[in-house]
Scaffold this active site. Structure first.
Site, mmCIF file in Angstrom:
data_model
loop_
_atom_site.group_PDB
_atom_site.id
_atom_site.type_symbol
_atom_site.label_atom_id
_atom_site.label_comp_id
_atom_site.label_asym_id
_atom_site.label_seq_id
_atom_site.Cartn_x
_atom_site.Cartn_y
_atom_site.Cartn_z
ATOM 1 N N HIS A 1 33.913 48.401 38.500
ATOM 2 C CA HIS A 1 34.737 47.993 39.628
ATOM 3 C C HIS A 1 36.188 47.897 39.160
ATOM 4 O O HIS A 1 36.465 47.995 37.959
ATOM 5 C CB HIS A 1 34.260 46.646 40.206
ATOM 6 C CG HIS A 1 34.350 45.511 39.235
ATOM 7 N ND1 HIS A 1 33.257 44.937 38.632
ATOM 8 C CD2 HIS A 1 35.422 44.838 38.740
ATOM 9 C CE1 HIS A 1 33.636 43.977 37.827
ATOM 10 N NE2 HIS A 1 34.957 43.899 37.862
HETATM 11 C C1 T46 Z 1 35.396 41.531 35.810
HETATM 12 C C2 T46 Z 1 34.519 41.710 34.638
HETATM 13 C C3 T46 Z 1 35.273 41.771 33.344
HETATM 14 C C4 T46 Z 1 30.904 34.450 40.672
HETATM 15 O O1 T46 Z 1 30.273 33.882 41.581
HETATM 16 N N1 T46 Z 1 32.013 33.870 40.137
HETATM 17 C C5 T46 Z 1 32.729 34.454 39.136
HETATM 18 O O2 T46 Z 1 33.741 33.880 38.676
HETATM 19 C C6 T46 Z 1 32.303 35.738 38.654
HETATM 20 C C7 T46 Z 1 33.094 36.441 37.553
HETATM 21 C C8 T46 Z 1 31.183 36.310 39.193
HETATM 22 N N2 T46 Z 1 30.491 35.672 40.197
HETATM 23 C C9 T46 Z 1 29.274 36.295 40.728
HETATM 24 C C10 T46 Z 1 29.464 37.605 41.479
HETATM 25 C C11 T46 Z 1 28.153 38.336 41.235
HETATM 26 O O3 T46 Z 1 27.211 37.931 42.201
HETATM 27 O O4 T46 Z 1 28.413 36.603 39.626
HETATM 28 C C12 T46 Z 1 27.712 37.805 39.867
HETATM 29 C C13 T46 Z 1 27.937 38.817 38.727
HETATM 30 O O5 T46 Z 1 29.287 39.308 38.830
HETATM 31 P P1 T46 Z 1 29.660 40.836 38.542
HETATM 32 O O6 T46 Z 1 28.510 41.715 38.874
HETATM 33 O O7 T46 Z 1 30.963 41.126 39.232
HETATM 34 O O8 T46 Z 1 29.858 40.822 36.949
HETATM 35 P P2 T46 Z 1 30.509 41.933 36.012
HETATM 36 O O9 T46 Z 1 30.103 41.575 34.648
HETATM 37 O O10 T46 Z 1 30.213 43.290 36.504
HETATM 38 O O11 T46 Z 1 32.111 41.706 36.181
HETATM 39 C C14 T46 Z 1 32.710 40.517 35.720
HETATM 40 C C15 T46 Z 1 33.679 39.961 36.781
HETATM 41 O O12 T46 Z 1 32.967 39.765 38.010
HETATM 42 C C16 T46 Z 1 34.824 40.904 37.035
HETATM 43 O O13 T46 Z 1 35.828 40.242 37.783
HETATM 44 O O14 T46 Z 1 36.509 42.012 35.841
HETATM 45 O O15 T46 Z 1 33.441 40.770 34.529
#
Ligand code: T46
Length: 138
Positions: free
Chosen positions: A52
């Site tokens: 993303h």
């Molecule tokens: C990024 C990279 C480096 C939350 O509820 N609060 C939070 O602060 C974060 C970061 C995530 N979430 C929830 C959203 C999703 O349902 O946790 C779940 C997993 O998040 P995501 O699939 O977006 O995780 P990554 O590892 O793909 O990405 C993360 C960050 O979301 C993103 O901002 O830049 O790490």
């Protein structure tokens, strides 16, 4: 949408004979005020995360333990940064498509961010990201 940026930064080691210490301070060695911190750990083998970009969010990624590679793409630049030491950080600002991959077994990826979690700031479709690149082209 803000101008995209991906840049490695090095932090000063405040070590002595007891070991190492690194200090991160708002707007001093971090170019923004921190509103949120999260960390990614116990990542399963062969898992890649991310896929993303953000519209406005500014973040600083640090592998405080182990190592992880961050593939970044914006404005025709494609580069992979290796985070393998607590004194190296990767600044990501705005619409940079990023993928975190090759997590080592003990990897702990700490992320400092300049804003609270907001799903509306995410660009999760590559096609939509591609369109932002045309809009933000210098
Ligand atoms: C990024 C990279 C480096 C939350 O509820 N609060 C939070 O602060 C974060 C970061 C995530 N979430 C929830 C959203 C999703 O349902 O946790 C779940 C997993 O998040 P995501 O699939 O977006 O995780 P990554 O590892 O793909 O990405 C993360 C960050 O979301 C993103 O901002 O830049 O790490």
């Amino acid at each position: 949408m803000i101008k995209p940026k991906a840049e490695l930064v090095n932090f000063n080691l405040l070590g002595d004979d007891r070991g190492s210490l690194i200090s991160l301070e708002n707007s001093r060695n971090i170019g923004f005020d921190i509103k949120r911190m999260y960390y990614i750990y116990s990542t399963k083998k062969n898992i890649s995360r991310g896929f993303h970009a953000h519209k406005k969010l500014k973040q600083l990624l640090i592998a405080v333990s182990g190592s992880v590679d961050i593939y970044c793409e914006y404005q025709n630049k494609k580069q992979t940064y290796s985070l393998n030491s607590p004194n190296i950080g990767l600044v990501l600002e705005g619409p940079v498509w990023h993928i975190m991959q090759n997590f080592s077994e003990n990897a702990v990826l700490v992320v400092l961010a300049d804003d609270f979690y907001d799903e509306n700031d995410y660009i999760r479709e590559y096609e939509s990201f591609y369109m932002t690149q045309i809009q933000t082209k210098e």
